[in-house]
Write an enzyme that holds these catalytic residues in place. Structure first.
Site, mmCIF file in Angstrom:
data_model
loop_
_atom_site.group_PDB
_atom_site.id
_atom_site.type_symbol
_atom_site.label_atom_id
_atom_site.label_comp_id
_atom_site.label_asym_id
_atom_site.label_seq_id
_atom_site.Cartn_x
_atom_site.Cartn_y
_atom_site.Cartn_z
ATOM 1 N N HIS A 207 0.824 -1.245 0.096
ATOM 2 C CA HIS A 207 0.078 -0.237 -0.067
ATOM 3 C C HIS A 207 0.506 1.127 -0.177
ATOM 4 O O HIS A 207 0.308 2.287 0.016
ATOM 5 C CB HIS A 207 -0.809 0.100 1.001
ATOM 6 C CG HIS A 207 -0.172 0.218 2.475
ATOM 7 N ND1 HIS A 207 0.516 -0.454 3.233
ATOM 8 C CD2 HIS A 207 -0.034 1.405 3.315
ATOM 9 C CE1 HIS A 207 1.177 -0.122 4.416
ATOM 10 N NE2 HIS A 207 0.836 1.080 4.308
HETATM 11 C C1 UD1 Z 1 -2.315 5.428 6.099
HETATM 12 C C2 UD1 Z 1 -0.826 5.725 6.460
HETATM 13 C C3 UD1 Z 1 0.169 5.017 6.517
HETATM 14 C C4 UD1 Z 1 -0.182 3.399 6.896
HETATM 15 C C5 UD1 Z 1 -1.493 3.100 6.373
HETATM 16 C C6 UD1 Z 1 -1.928 1.882 7.138
HETATM 17 C C7 UD1 Z 1 -0.617 8.361 6.406
HETATM 18 C C8 UD1 Z 1 0.218 9.260 5.920
HETATM 19 N N1 UD1 Z 1 -0.233 7.066 6.051
HETATM 20 O O1 UD1 Z 1 -1.900 5.216 4.717
HETATM 21 O O2 UD1 Z 1 1.393 5.059 7.161
HETATM 22 O O3 UD1 Z 1 0.705 2.488 6.762
HETATM 23 O O4 UD1 Z 1 -2.486 4.216 6.658
HETATM 24 O O5 UD1 Z 1 -3.204 1.310 6.159
HETATM 25 O O6 UD1 Z 1 -1.066 8.519 7.535
HETATM 26 N N2 UD1 Z 1 -9.279 4.599 1.859
HETATM 27 C C9 UD1 Z 1 -10.529 3.871 2.020
HETATM 28 N N3 UD1 Z 1 -10.970 3.481 3.246
HETATM 29 C C10 UD1 Z 1 -10.292 3.716 4.311
HETATM 30 C C11 UD1 Z 1 -9.293 4.556 4.298
HETATM 31 C C12 UD1 Z 1 -8.824 4.776 3.154
HETATM 32 O O7 UD1 Z 1 -10.965 3.655 0.873
HETATM 33 O O8 UD1 Z 1 -11.025 3.408 5.409
HETATM 34 C C13 UD1 Z 1 -8.597 4.771 0.484
HETATM 35 C C14 UD1 Z 1 -9.161 6.166 0.203
HETATM 36 O O9 UD1 Z 1 -8.978 6.222 -1.217
HETATM 37 C C15 UD1 Z 1 -7.902 7.117 0.562
HETATM 38 C C16 UD1 Z 1 -6.798 6.019 0.402
HETATM 39 O O10 UD1 Z 1 -7.257 4.948 0.822
HETATM 40 O O11 UD1 Z 1 -7.642 8.414 -0.146
HETATM 41 C C17 UD1 Z 1 -5.737 6.552 1.166
HETATM 42 O O12 UD1 Z 1 -6.011 6.421 2.684
HETATM 43 P P1 UD1 Z 1 -5.040 7.335 3.684
HETATM 44 O O13 UD1 Z 1 -5.494 7.361 5.177
HETATM 45 O O14 UD1 Z 1 -4.763 8.885 3.131
HETATM 46 O O15 UD1 Z 1 -3.487 6.446 3.650
HETATM 47 P P2 UD1 Z 1 -3.170 5.214 3.460
HETATM 48 O O16 UD1 Z 1 -2.549 4.724 2.486
HETATM 49 O O17 UD1 Z 1 -4.184 4.001 4.085
#
Ligand code: UD1
Length: 362
Positions: A207
């Protein structure tokens, strides 16, 4: 009576805060703890499943910030959490790890002169292009209690000029959860449901923006999966960010062509632990999985140029692998041919970290 906030936001926070929540509950006359969920992760499979498996109560406050760019997400958390701080006026705030919720809530608290304790302080990848590295450096710089998981973290903080009195080597709190819940995880029926045999499959997680946000990198990785899956089935619980990027880059057809690759939605805590402990090897870019696999003694290949968790390499079962199809395939074949790295469990990864932390505050 010390009023405490424990902050969770994203998936890797839940298993770090659960042991601390339970340990503080043992002393109701001394601590009053509230669980605050920013809502950075909000899907049932990224959040609620973990609350259930980790036996955590519903959060006292749920900020519903959701997804957004770094600027938007961090700012939204800060705006909403500041109001909660003003309402509850806690004496101490605990943040964990390196996600956007960590820095946002720490910054809110210190500006209101509320002390912050950082769980998993001092880790450094020395790669400032990683958003997590910025979150780590900044959170450590403003926290009052730096609770470190391994001696390399203490060294990093001392090198940055941190007052040694702030640094507490307490061990790896995630291992408190792992060791406690392992017996429950053993009862998961996930292998049967997927038709997998113990030690007869590779487990994949992916991821990191550096791996999944670019067509080239993602293609390199999927081609490696195609090749490896000819020798051993691969199971891939897929993170929402990765699902989105595969769709954006129209790589679905490449993925679907890989017959021996089983795609599943993000797994719950017990299910995922079961998949980890029974895997022949793990291929990942996660931080936490590098540590969990070391504790479980399962070979781990980490698809990253560096790690903020070097102890998993020097002492554990982890190895870094370059983002090149041939390299990834060669390293997995080496494991299949019996070249298995035997590690040992690092100091204080013993399931007692929460109790060491609570002793500090008692
Ligand atoms: C975040 C953390 C990362 C961690 C990871 C674990 C930051 C900068 N990054 O990354 O360090 O390793 O979590 O999972 O805080 N999304 C969903 N559903 C959710 C959450 C996210 O669909 O419940 C999708 C959305 O499209 C979102 C993307 O995932 O834009 C990224 O989510 P985000 O929380 O920005 O970062 P992660 O890649 O999950």
């Amino acid at each position: 009576m010390l009023k405490i906030h424990l902050i969770v936001g994203a998936r890797p926070n839940f298993m770090k805060m659960a042991p601390l929540y339970k340990e503080f509950q043992k002393y109701p006359a001394e601590f009053k703890v509230k669980l605050i969920h920013t809502g950075q992760h909000y899907d049932e499979r990224m959040s609620k499943l973990f609350f259930d498996d980790l036996q955590l109560p519903k959060p006292d406050e749920y900020l519903e910030v959701g997804s957004g760019s770094h600027g938007v997400q961090t700012a939204r958390i800060m705006e909403r959490y500041e109001n909660v701080l003003l309402k509850h006026k806690p004496d101490l705030v605990f943040v964990a790890g390196d996600v956007n919720s960590t820095i946002a809530c720490a910054l809110d608290a210190v500006k209101l002169h509320i002390p912050v304790a950082h769980l998993e302080a001092g880790l450094r990848s020395h790669a400032r292009t990683m958003p997590e590295e910025i979150n780590r450096i900044l959170t450590d710089a403003i926290s009052d209690y730096l609770l470190t998981p391994s001696p390399d973290a203490d060294q990093n903080l001392l090198r940055e000029g941190v007052d040694p009195k702030k640094i507490h080597f307490v061990g790896n709190i995630m291992i408190d959860s792992l060791s406690y819940y392992q017996p429950m995880a053993e009862h998961s029926d996930i292998l049967d449901r997927l038709g997998l045999e113990k030690k007869q499959y590779g487990l994949i997680t992916l991821h990191r923006p550096s791996n999944v946000d670019h067509l080239e990198g993602l293609t390199i990785i999927l081609k490696a999966f195609e090749s490896i899956s000819k020798k051993i089935p691969l199971i891939f619980p897929i993170h929402p960010r990765t699902t989105k990027q595969i769709e954006t880059f129209k790589l679905n057809s490449l993925l679907e062509k890989i017959h021996n690759l089983i795609l599943i939605p993000p797994a719950g805590y017990y299910q995922f632990l079961n998949l980890q402990m029974n895997a022949k090897f793990i291929l990942t870019d996660s931080g936490g999985i590098q540590e969990e696999s070391t504790w479980l003694g399962v070979p781990c290949l980490t698809l990253r140029p560096q790690t903020e968790r070097p102890v998993t390499i020097t002492e554990g079962t982890n190895k870094l692998v370059k983002l090149e199809t041939e390299e990834i395939v060669r390293e997995t074949e080496s494991i299949l041919n019996g070249n298995i790295k035997r590690g040992k469990i690092p100091e204080y990864w013993d399931g007692k970290t929460a109790s060491r932390i609570v002793s500090i505050f008692r």
